[in-house]
Design an enzyme around this catalytic site. Structure first.
Site, short mmCIF file in Angstrom:
data_model
loop_
_atom_site.label_atom_id
_atom_site.label_comp_id
_atom_site.label_asym_id
_atom_site.label_seq_id
_atom_site.Cartn_x
_atom_site.Cartn_y
_atom_site.Cartn_z
N HIS A 60 14.62 -29.30 -48.61
CA HIS A 60 14.48 -30.90 -48.06
C HIS A 60 15.77 -31.57 -47.83
CE1 HIS A 60 10.27 -30.54 -49.54
NE2 HIS A 60 10.75 -29.99 -50.59
N HIS A 68 12.15 -31.71 -57.00
CA HIS A 68 10.99 -31.26 -56.25
C HIS A 68 10.88 -32.80 -55.55
CE1 HIS A 68 6.60 -30.70 -55.47
NE2 HIS A 68 6.27 -31.99 -55.98
N LYS A 91 5.16 -22.40 -42.95
CA LYS A 91 4.81 -23.63 -44.07
C LYS A 91 4.18 -24.61 -43.29
CE LYS A 91 6.82 -26.45 -47.71
NZ LYS A 91 7.99 -26.70 -48.36
#
Length: 152
Positions: free
Chosen positions: A39, A141, A66
């Site tokens: 990310h 996350h 993905k």
């Protein structure tokens, strides 16, 4: 052999204790590294379809393709600061934090029928609030991004 282990007792105990103490930190660092790989991209080269296809392939997020991934374009300390009160607020429960300010992001969405490479992605550049999970002050996350914060 027994004499050797007897002589190494305190040292062996110290070594095992050290491994036990370091193990959780290593797992956290692994989760943080995975977060950064998936990310974080401070200096994007364009924010178009070609950017998405290139970075997804470079970050090994294409085997299988993905479905969707978001890249955050900011200094790492600014992202990490969301885990603290000065740049982030609790979000829904104690696991998540929402940024107090918006970040530039690029969403890469897979399009096409096959989940096998070569993967084709469509890019959407935006400015959004990020919702992240933190462990011991580290981002681990990306839960989601949102366009507007709702205050109740």
């Amino acid at each position: 052999m027994v004499m050797f282990l007897k002589g190494m007792g305190p040292l062996l105990l110290f070594f095992i204790l050290g491994l036990w103490l370091v193990s959780p930190l290593t797992q956290e660092n692994d989760r943080e590294k995975r977060f950064l790989t998936q990310h974080f991209d401070h200096h994007p080269t364009g924010r178009d379809d070609n950017y998405c296809e290139t970075i997804m392939r470079e970050r090994d997020l294409t085997n299988p393709c993905k479905d969707m991934n978001t890249f955050i374009h900011a200094d790492y300390p600014k992202i990490k600061a969301v885990c603290e009160d000065n740049a982030g607020d609790p979000y829904q429960d104690e696991r998540f934090r929402i940024s107090k300010s918006q970040f530039q992001v690029t969403n890469c969405r897979h399009h096409g029928g096959s989940t096998r490479p070569p993967c084709r992605y469509r890019a959407t550049a935006d400015s959004r609030y990020i919702v992240i999970a933190c462990e011991h002050g580290l981002p681990v996350h990306l839960e989601k991004t949102i366009t507007a914060k709702k205050f109740t």
